[in-house]
Design an enzyme around this catalytic site. Sequence first.
Site, PDB file in Angstrom:
ATOM      1  N   ARG A  15      -4.318   3.014   5.002  1.00 35.03           N
ATOM      2  CA  ARG A  15      -3.694   3.885   4.026  1.00 35.03           C
ATOM      3  C   ARG A  15      -4.138   3.480   2.616  1.00 35.03           C
ATOM      4  NH1 ARG A  15       0.825   4.362   6.055  1.00 35.03           N
ATOM      5  NH2 ARG A  15       1.862   5.524   4.380  1.00 35.03           N
ATOM      6  N   GLN A  61       0.848  -1.191   0.000  1.00 32.29           N
ATOM      7  CA  GLN A  61       0.000   0.000   0.000  1.00 32.29           C
ATOM      8  C   GLN A  61       0.885   1.243   0.000  1.00 32.29           C
ATOM      9  OE1 GLN A  61      -3.778  -0.829   0.237  1.00 32.29           O
ATOM     10  NE2 GLN A  61      -2.486  -2.377  -0.703  1.00 32.29           N
ATOM     11  N   ALA A  74     -11.547   1.435   5.152  1.00 32.79           N
ATOM     12  CA  ALA A  74     -10.594   0.717   4.300  1.00 32.79           C
ATOM     13  C   ALA A  74      -9.842   1.665   3.364  1.00 32.79           C
ATOM     14  CB  ALA A  74     -11.323  -0.355   3.503  1.00 32.79           C
ATOM     15  N   HIS A  75      -8.931   1.092   2.588  1.00 31.50           N
ATOM     16  CA  HIS A  75      -8.042   1.918   1.760  1.00 31.50           C
ATOM     17  C   HIS A  75      -8.798   2.700   0.687  1.00 31.50           C
ATOM     18  CE1 HIS A  75      -7.078  -1.911  -0.865  1.00 31.50           C
ATOM     19  NE2 HIS A  75      -8.359  -1.639  -0.823  1.00 31.50           N
ATOM     20  N   ASN A  76      -8.338   3.929   0.507  1.00 35.71           N
ATOM     21  CA  ASN A  76      -8.823   4.844  -0.526  1.00 35.71           C
ATOM     22  C   ASN A  76     -10.264   5.313  -0.330  1.00 35.71           C
ATOM     23  OD1 ASN A  76      -6.710   2.876  -2.211  1.00 35.71           O
ATOM     24  ND2 ASN A  76      -6.478   5.067  -2.587  1.00 35.71           N
TER      25      ASN A  76
END
Length: 350
Positions: free
Chosen positions: A219, A199, A240-242
């Site tokens: 991240r 990530q 969660a990511h993004n």
Amino acid sequence: MGNTERSLSELAEYLDAELVGNADHRISGIADLQCASASELSFINQESYLQYLPQSTTGAVILNADFADKYAGNKLIVANTYLAYAKVSALFESLSELTVGIHPSAVVAASANVAPNAAIGANCVIGEHARIGSGARLYSGVSVGDRASVDDNTLVHPNVVIYHGVSLGKNCVIHSGTVIGSDGFGFAPSRDGWKKIHQLGAVVVGDNVEIGSNCSIDRGALGNTVIHDGVIIDNLVHIAHNVKIGKRSAIAGCVGIAGSANIGENCTVAGAVAINGHISIADNSHFHGGTIVTKGNTEAGVFASTPPMQDVKKWRRNSVRYTQLDDMASRIKQLEKQLKTLLPSNTEEK
């Protein structure tokens, strides 16, 4: 502002309230109407609490004009009772103040930039090229990774972990046990098992954000996970990511938001809501507790998906019927076809 006594006249000026009663009466704290002492302040936000007034020994009550004639004692009359309560609560904050400077047990990298008036508590660790802004307060055991930044006047409670490259804005509050910037759940399947996708993004948190305890904010995989200004997040939330969360949105406890979901501005997400990944939620959307959000929406609204509580016997019957809906729909279609064949095609309406 510290835990100090205030006169009712001082409180009235602070709240821009109309004071009726003894202006010199001293208040040392806030308590529920049912148990408040003569040195404590209470508030009434709902009519149902009026029943407690006759027996109350409170020193004063915050209420609105509609309820003012219901109480003969000291009172502060305001337009918005709950907002006034929120404001006055700051006057009696009991959190111990950190001493400005760096505690001897803290480990601070030589390349880190720590403002002279920041307060770094015991056993904190601050990584290479990290930045701690003016007036920031890091309580014991906080870990700030390399190149991360904590901006001015942000408060970080004990044992928070802020990974490398994460950015926290001004005037934020981060509660204990929260982890910001851990890896998103990215893996590629292969014949040999799951291959980790590293990530490479970070987390960017805006100004005036409050994040509860034991949250996990991942991240980004490539770009950043972004939490915009004024967002409030309860305890035990996973982002969660993004994911992107728009300004002033509120996320209650035990919510899970999957990767790359985009939550609009001024949204409210009640407890235990599950939001699917790669969907967009319109500004001013509101979700009831336990809602499972599988697809996005383009217009504001109020949404729910779970059935309300019911007697367990009724719930069992309805659960069985739910499994029969598909069969029942097919049977209804068959009956409609049969009915059409029985009715004359030129039947006139009477």
